[in-house]
Design an enzyme around this catalytic site. Sequence first.
Site, PDB file in Angstrom:
ATOM      1  N   ASP A   1      44.371  20.021 -10.532  1.00 42.00           N
ATOM      2  CA  ASP A   1      43.191  20.850 -10.342  1.00 42.00           C
ATOM      3  C   ASP A   1      41.944  20.233 -10.976  1.00 42.00           C
ATOM      4  OD1 ASP A   1      41.711  23.003  -9.629  1.00 42.00           O
ATOM      5  OD2 ASP A   1      42.617  24.429 -11.002  1.00 42.00           O
TER       6      ASP A   1
ATOM      7  N   GLU B   1      47.527  31.436  -6.351  1.00 49.91           N
ATOM      8  CA  GLU B   1      46.862  32.163  -7.434  1.00 49.91           C
ATOM      9  C   GLU B   1      46.647  33.632  -7.078  1.00 49.91           C
ATOM     10  OE1 GLU B   1      43.358  29.731  -8.164  1.00 49.91           O
ATOM     11  OE2 GLU B   1      44.524  28.482  -9.541  1.00 49.91           O
TER      12      GLU B   1
ATOM     13  N   GLU C   1      33.618  21.974 -13.128  1.00 49.88           N
ATOM     14  CA  GLU C   1      34.369  23.058 -13.761  1.00 49.88           C
ATOM     15  C   GLU C   1      35.104  22.618 -15.030  1.00 49.88           C
ATOM     16  OE1 GLU C   1      37.132  24.982 -11.154  1.00 49.88           O
ATOM     17  OE2 GLU C   1      38.089  26.078 -12.783  1.00 49.88           O
TER      18      GLU C   1
HETATM   19  C1  BDP Z   1      40.545  26.554  -9.876  1.00 48.42           C
HETATM   20  C2  BDP Z   1      39.429  27.476 -10.243  1.00 48.42           C
HETATM   21  C3  BDP Z   1      39.481  28.782  -9.520  1.00 48.42           C
HETATM   22  C4  BDP Z   1      39.590  28.518  -8.036  1.00 48.42           C
HETATM   23  C5  BDP Z   1      40.758  27.616  -7.756  1.00 48.42           C
HETATM   24  C6  BDP Z   1      40.779  27.161  -6.304  1.00 48.42           C
HETATM   25  O1  BDP Z   1      39.482  27.709 -11.634  1.00 48.42           O
HETATM   26  O2  BDP Z   1      38.316  29.499  -9.835  1.00 48.42           O
HETATM   27  O3  BDP Z   1      39.720  29.715  -7.348  1.00 48.42           O
HETATM   28  O4  BDP Z   1      40.664  26.445  -8.500  1.00 48.42           O
HETATM   29  O5  BDP Z   1      40.373  26.044  -6.062  1.00 48.42           O
HETATM   30  O6  BDP Z   1      40.208  25.296 -10.368  1.00 48.42           O
HETATM   31  O7  BDP Z   1      41.179  27.919  -5.445  1.00 48.42           O
END
Ligand code: BDP
Length: 716
Positions: A368, A287, A396
């Site tokens: 996720d 990401e 989340e």
């Molecule tokens: C996602 C979240 C993000 C996190 C990412 C992670 O939306 O904010 O940074 O995972 O786990 O679910 O690195």
Amino acid sequence: EDGLAAWLRYARVPSASRHLGKLPSAVVTLNATKGYPVHTAGQELVDGIGGLFGKKLTVAKSKPKGTTATVGTVSAYVDKNPSAAKGLPDLVEDGFYLKISKGNVLILGQNERGALYGAFHYLSVIAQGNVSDFTLTSNPDAPVRWVNQWDNMQDGGTHGSVERGYGGDSIFFWDGHIREDLTRAGQYARLLASIGINAVVANNVNANASILTPENMDGLARIADVFRPYGVQLGVSLNFAAPQLLGGLDTFDPLDKTVVNWWQGIADNLYKRIPDMAGYLVKANSEGQPGPMTYNRTLADGANLFARTLRPHGGIILFRAFVYDHRSLNQTLDWKADRANAAVNYFDGLDDKFEDNVVIQIKYGPIDFQVREPVSPLFTHLRRTGATVELQITQEYLGQQAHVVYLAPMWKELLDFDLRVDSKPSTLKSIVSGKRFGQKLTGYAGVVNVGTNTTWLGSHLAMSNLYAYGKLAWDPEQTSTGILKEWTTLTFGHDKLVHDVITKISMESWPAYEDYSGNLGIQTLTDILLGHYGPNPGSQDGNPWGQWTRADDDTIGMDRTVWNGTGFAGQYPPEIAAMYENIETTPDNLLLWFHHVPYTQKLKSGKTVIQHFYDAHYKGSATAQTFVTLWEKLKGRIDKERYEHVLFRLIYQAGHSLVWRDSVNQFYFNKSGIPDELGRVGNHKYRIEAEEMELKGYKSYRVSPFEAASGYHCVV
Ligand code: BDP
């Protein structure tokens, strides 16, 4: 009752005075030093028995007259009583032994932390009204039992926000620095110690390199100081590019000598200030975060860099398996692109390449934190390197604490799932305990984004998830209902109706949420591009972050088979791969995760996929309506403050579940054109649209996505 004391309220138990004779009168701590866990244990016993029973204990150094609670490490006890050694059980690191006999209490830990865990355990048992004699040996199932906070040091240069945090600002950071007042951090450590958590990573996995300035390292040492009395160690998240961003080097290549030296300096400086630091957590090449692959190095090269700098200090590194390139995954370009494949592909061939103080931290599912995912197949590929399972206590994708979703039943299903490695029993829990493959460093990591709100997580009922996380990490054999019962007694007392209501709401909450947010393995149909909160099924497709539904006018679901799809099913051991490969043997609740089918596909229940969608959304949201009336039965039976707080949220959840129901149903009705057999979807003849009423002080707005409001409008 503002929630701050959570389950450590030490509220008076019913008929307390009847039990006084079965309790100790004095506390003896063995070799206690102020600021360390045995001393804390003594203090907790005094406070706990004082609060629970109104009995004031004295603290003594040697054995006083009368009944005593003796607490300390096994070695301190055996030093004083050499002959007792034979009768004591074997304890692993952090384990404890408890012996309660006629008011005399012996609490021994394998280490100081274990002694504190034993004291908390004893207090929890008597708080539940059990003052009878018993003996217990308790060892943790796994050594790594960490919490990850996703706290930012600064947000727009002003303060400390929490990424995906729904309980206020950071308790650790403010304005780019570590807070002066760390009272809440100490209280947090106390809560975590009482459920067996042994380390906290305080800063976000999306790490800011400035955490490593000398001033901030001093601040981190102050956090470690408030954790230490509770045996909670501090961990730090690193930004892989810090040598460049902070150190001024022109590279962050993990094999470059100057980079290696820079990181060694960081480790040495941290351990000078925090000799008992737990280690690091690293999110790399994911990401947008930098990582070793930027320099064509492997993930193992990246993890080992840190592992080697930590080794002289005894630290470990949790290296995240959540690695994927959100820019290259665009399903409109490539039908076979599948984010679910990423982790196994990236870690392929690396199992024997990691240093032995590296642990791979794997999210429970391959995508996720969705409402329903199969267990990540990566757990079956790492046999030499240890793994932790990453769970998300923060909801989340699961209603962000505005919806009650008790997560223990979901975690239990995942932990009990048998992955059949080499056709032998291979439950997830046996893998993360290290028993299945024999690794030493394994366990649990939980994303817990508490904040400054006195409820910690933003909702009183959400705290059962934090409690359950610690309990399962210690012993995954415990039941969801058993854990909930304990938590409810400690948090709300002994009233049977209170228990019945909280149990019913909690145990129905995950199935209900799954029903109204995204069923049959299609995942949580939240808005994927923004906050991951309300319904937006259309946002799932055609973007590179992709939880892709692949829905068109006739069909839905993601084909992840080997024979025709993205090949993901083939990442499992053969028995499991075969089960998911075949539509007949794939369980209905994961059907759309693994297969792309017509809306008219028949499920095992005999219903079509689309009718199941309609029915499940009605069923789940109907269940959420009952939570309000159930809770209302508790008026006057628990304190007003918590009663009102929870009621407000349940009313909101009931309403929002209807928004979910109608949005998702309307969306798929529009797409498929297949009517609901019961005539409900799209038929709101008794509904009065607010925007059609005469509005004073309110305005009507168009809503996006349109299906999130009937008549395309909301009124604000
Ligand atoms: C996602 C979240 C993000 C996190 C990412 C992670 O939306 O904010 O940074 O995972 O786990 O679910 O690195």
